[in-house]
Design a protein around this motif. Structure first.
Motif, PDB file in Angstrom:
ATOM      1  N   HIS A 183       2.768   9.175   7.345  1.00  0.00           N
ATOM      2  CA  HIS A 183       1.594   8.356   7.658  1.00  0.00           C
ATOM      3  C   HIS A 183       0.635   8.325   6.474  1.00  0.00           C
ATOM      4  O   HIS A 183       0.099   7.268   6.099  1.00  0.00           O
ATOM      5  CB  HIS A 183       0.899   8.917   8.898  1.00  0.00           C
ATOM      6  N   GLU A 184       0.448   9.471   5.859  1.00  0.00           N
ATOM      7  CA  GLU A 184      -0.444   9.570   4.698  1.00  0.00           C
ATOM      8  C   GLU A 184       0.070   8.709   3.539  1.00  0.00           C
ATOM      9  O   GLU A 184      -0.703   8.129   2.781  1.00  0.00           O
ATOM     10  CB  GLU A 184      -0.512  11.045   4.284  1.00  0.00           C
TER      11      GLU A 184
ATOM     12  N   GLU B 138       0.744  -0.214   8.778  1.00  0.00           N
ATOM     13  CA  GLU B 138      -0.526  -0.086   9.497  1.00  0.00           C
ATOM     14  C   GLU B 138      -0.360   0.608  10.847  1.00  0.00           C
ATOM     15  O   GLU B 138      -1.324   0.716  11.620  1.00  0.00           O
ATOM     16  CB  GLU B 138      -1.135  -1.479   9.702  1.00  0.00           C
TER      17      GLU B 138
ATOM     18  N   SER C 235       0.085   3.574  13.642  1.00  0.00           N
ATOM     19  CA  SER C 235      -0.333   4.964  13.808  1.00  0.00           C
ATOM     20  C   SER C 235       0.902   5.823  14.126  1.00  0.00           C
ATOM     21  O   SER C 235       1.964   5.304  14.487  1.00  0.00           O
ATOM     22  CB  SER C 235      -1.331   5.078  14.962  1.00  0.00           C
TER      23      SER C 235
ATOM     24  N   HIS D 279       0.260   5.427  -0.171  1.00  0.00           N
ATOM     25  CA  HIS D 279      -0.770   6.469  -0.076  1.00  0.00           C
ATOM     26  C   HIS D 279      -2.141   5.839   0.147  1.00  0.00           C
ATOM     27  O   HIS D 279      -3.162   6.326  -0.354  1.00  0.00           O
ATOM     28  CB  HIS D 279      -0.763   7.337  -1.344  1.00  0.00           C
ATOM     29  N   GLY D 280      -2.152   4.724   0.883  1.00  0.00           N
ATOM     30  CA  GLY D 280      -3.408   4.058   1.210  1.00  0.00           C
ATOM     31  C   GLY D 280      -4.000   3.236   0.087  1.00  0.00           C
ATOM     32  O   GLY D 280      -5.034   2.592   0.262  1.00  0.00           O
ATOM     33  N   GLN D 281      -3.357   3.250  -1.071  1.00  0.00           N
ATOM     34  CA  GLN D 281      -3.895   2.548  -2.226  1.00  0.00           C
ATOM     35  C   GLN D 281      -3.089   1.275  -2.508  1.00  0.00           C
ATOM     36  O   GLN D 281      -1.867   1.266  -2.355  1.00  0.00           O
ATOM     37  CB  GLN D 281      -3.841   3.455  -3.469  1.00  0.00           C
TER      38      GLN D 281
ATOM     39  N   GLN E 154       5.211  -4.474  13.112  1.00  0.00           N
ATOM     40  CA  GLN E 154       3.826  -4.909  12.924  1.00  0.00           C
ATOM     41  C   GLN E 154       3.689  -6.413  13.163  1.00  0.00           C
ATOM     42  O   GLN E 154       2.727  -6.887  13.765  1.00  0.00           O
ATOM     43  CB  GLN E 154       3.417  -4.627  11.480  1.00  0.00           C
TER      44      GLN E 154
ATOM     45  N   HIS F  95       0.843  -1.202   0.000  1.00  0.00           N
ATOM     46  CA  HIS F  95       0.000   0.000   0.000  1.00  0.00           C
ATOM     47  C   HIS F  95       0.874   1.246   0.000  1.00  0.00           C
ATOM     48  O   HIS F  95       1.801   1.367   0.809  1.00  0.00           O
ATOM     49  CB  HIS F  95      -0.942   0.002   1.205  1.00  0.00           C
TER      50      HIS F  95
ATOM     51  N   SER G  72       1.583   5.925   3.810  1.00  0.00           N
ATOM     52  CA  SER G  72       1.621   4.518   4.251  1.00  0.00           C
ATOM     53  C   SER G  72       3.049   4.041   4.533  1.00  0.00           C
ATOM     54  O   SER G  72       3.348   2.851   4.501  1.00  0.00           O
ATOM     55  CB  SER G  72       0.969   3.576   3.226  1.00  0.00           C
TER      56      SER G  72
END
Length: 551
Positions: A227-228, A234, A236, A103-105, A194, A101, A230
């Motif tokens: 964070h944005e 996962e 924070s 940029h969240g994609q 993780q 992932h 990725s």
């Protein structure tokens, strides 16, 4: 048929612990253009020595579609940047694809494989996002090494770190140790956390090598942006702060890597002292050890010259050096239309064009420079080469300035295409390998090692590896360095004067007036550089001092 991977050669029991080595660039051989400079040269030598020692090590990198860039010329001989697609039929398509992932994609990553027998290296997997399943933006992540866009840089870090970790989920061979060669693959550390949810478990698996005190090699990035993107997988931001103990709004990538690694090393004794001064007050840090960089003598050394040296045939040694100079001078004639003479002392200034390396220090005092290049008793030939960062206007401007100046002088040349093949020719053809960084700024520097393996004499500021090697007047020449606490302008002035004095009073007279002594100095340099600065010593040290010390 599914790709099946077991380590392809019989592993030496001394080096049986499985290690995954992560580097953003590798200088393996001229046809594989996935490197920019010293970091890649170092990684390539490491993989070659791991192969020679039969170490249980596997490299992970990125298959850059356009490489770093091709250095070409404009109509007026100044340099231009060409991004040309590279095609490699000698790489194996593993068929392995995985999802990461960015940029969240979701982005598809694919693995290519360089078998050991191709170029005599440890196995190397190269990752690419240039696959049909990805949109254009995702494809470009693996297009250009060190893309100028920050988002593209961070995306490449994610591909290398998290993509590299995911690759091993598809292979039966599993690493116990993960080696970050610089902080580019830092997302790997967050991925390991993780999995294990314990910093102690990450430290048992992760080692880190820092290669530079320069700001560009120790980036800081806004936590929110990371964070944005990725970058933390996962995790924070609060979890990242907790495990790295970094509360600032920006994450220092080097500091984060040092806090999550079980062992960190610098790449020379001096560099390690600098690292300890930079980071010594930081809590949560383990001791930093020194493992000095090295270069693979099997690949770099002029073996015929070494045979002559060991047989005591110094006349033949010199004839071989003259022959190597003639090979280089063919390139000079081809690129610059100048016919150099192999009997004239040739100074080579070749490395990445970065400000602190001072590629133009010879020109600092123009009258002194003219004295040197116009001297008839002690004539010289000067060759510059190097690839500036492709968007570094100041460095490209300096390169072009040297091009324009050299047009006026038949004994000065600037060459383009400073890659592995030209590097070999330059080291073979140099009488003097000149190295003049500002003191404490060159973490190691390795080009002078392979130059010495080709009968070039190092004339250098005593920085990086040079401080561990050079015996003034015995195997090279030390340029006395100014106090690094002085203003930069004064440092450059004093160092330039010391450079001129060293050349005019010591180097040039010795070359022309005492050929026997020059041969002795050249021979001693060739002897001293091996085995201490052959990368087999370095590859052994990484196992003994890092890989086998944690877990």
């Amino acid at each position: 048929m599914a790709f099946s991977f077991a380590h392809p050669y019989e592993v030496n029991p001394r080096y049986s612990r499985p290690v995954a080595y992560f580097s953003m660039e590798y200088a393996i051989h001229q046809p594989l253009k996935i490197y920019a400079g010293g970091l890649g040269f170092l990684a390539g030598s490491h993989l070659r020595s791991a192969y020679a020692l039969k170490q249980n090590l596997v490299g992970v990198g990125i298959l850059w579609k356009y490489g770093y860039y091709d250095q070409v010329r404009n109509a007026d001989q100044t340099m231009n940047v060409l991004f040309q697609e590279k095609i490699y039929h000698f790489l194996v398509d593993t068929g392995i694809q995985f999802t990461i992932h960015i940029h969240g994609q979701p982005v598809q990553g694919k693995a290519w494989y360089l078998p050991p027998e191709t170029f005599q290296t440890a196995p190397l997997f190269l990752l690419s996002t240039d696959v049909p399943e990805n949109d254009y933006l995702a494809k470009t992540t693996s297009h250009k090494l060190y893309d100028a866009d920050l988002g593209a840089q961070l995306a490449a870090d994610i591909v290398l770190g998290i993509g590299g970790a995911k690759l091993f989920e598809y292979l039966s061979w599993k690493p116990e140790i993960y080696h970050l060669n610089e902080s580019h693959a830092l997302p790997l550390a967050f991925y390991l956390y993780q999995q294990h949810q314990d910093v102690g478990e990450v430290k048992k698996r992760l080692v880190f090598t820092n290669h530079t005190p320069e700001a560009a090699g120790n980036p800081e990035t806004d936590m929110g942006l990371l964070h944005e993107m990725s970058f933390f997988g996962e995790l924070s931001i609060d979890e990242v702060r907790q495990i790295t103990h970094i509360d600032a709004p920006r994450l220092n990538h080097t500091l984060a890597a040092m806090r999550l690694a079980g062992i960190t090393n610098g790449v020379s004794q001096l560099h390690t002292q600098t690292l300890r001064q930079m980071w010594g007050r930081e809590a949560q840090l383990l001791p930093i050890i020194a493992i000095t960089n090295a270069q693979d003598a099997q690949y770099w050394a002029n073996h015929a010259m070494y045979e002559a040296l060991h047989a005591g045939e110094l006349t033949k040694l010199w004839e071989l050096k003259l022959a190597a100079k003639r090979k280089l001078f063919e390139v000079v004639a081809d690129q610059c239309g100048k016919l150099f003479d192999e009997h004239i002392l040739t100074i080579v200034v070749a490395r990445r064009f970065a400000g602190y390396k001072r590629m133009n220090l010879l020109l600092h005092d123009w009258q002194k420079f003219l004295e040197i290049i116009h001297h008839t008793t002690y004539p010289v030939q000067i060759i510059w080469a190097g690839k500036p960062y492709p968007t570094d206007g100041a460095a490209i401007g300096l390169f072009n300035h040297l091009v324009q100046i050299s047009k006026s002088y038949p004994n000065c040349a600037v060459l383009t295409g400073y890659e592995l093949s030209l590097s070999k020719l330059l080291k073979g053809g140099a009488d003097v390998w000149l190295n003049v960084p500002r003191l404490t700024r060159e973490a190691s520097g390795t080009s002078g090692m392979s130059a010495a393996m080709n009968g070039a004499v190092n004339v250098s500021i005593p920085d990086g590896w040079i401080a561990e090697f050079l015996k003034d007047g015995v195997n090279g020449f030390v340029i006395p360095a100014a106090d690094p606490q002085l203003p930069v302008e004064e440092i450059d002035r004093q160092d330039a004067q010391a450079l001129y004095a060293t050349l005019q009073q010591r180097v040039l007279p010795l070359y022309y007036e005492n050929h026997t002594q020059w041969l002795s100095l050249m021979s001693r340099s060739m002897q001293d550089v091996r085995p201490q600065f052959d990368s087999q010593r370095m590859a052994k040290a990484y196992y003994e001092q890092m890989y086998l010390q944690i877990g």
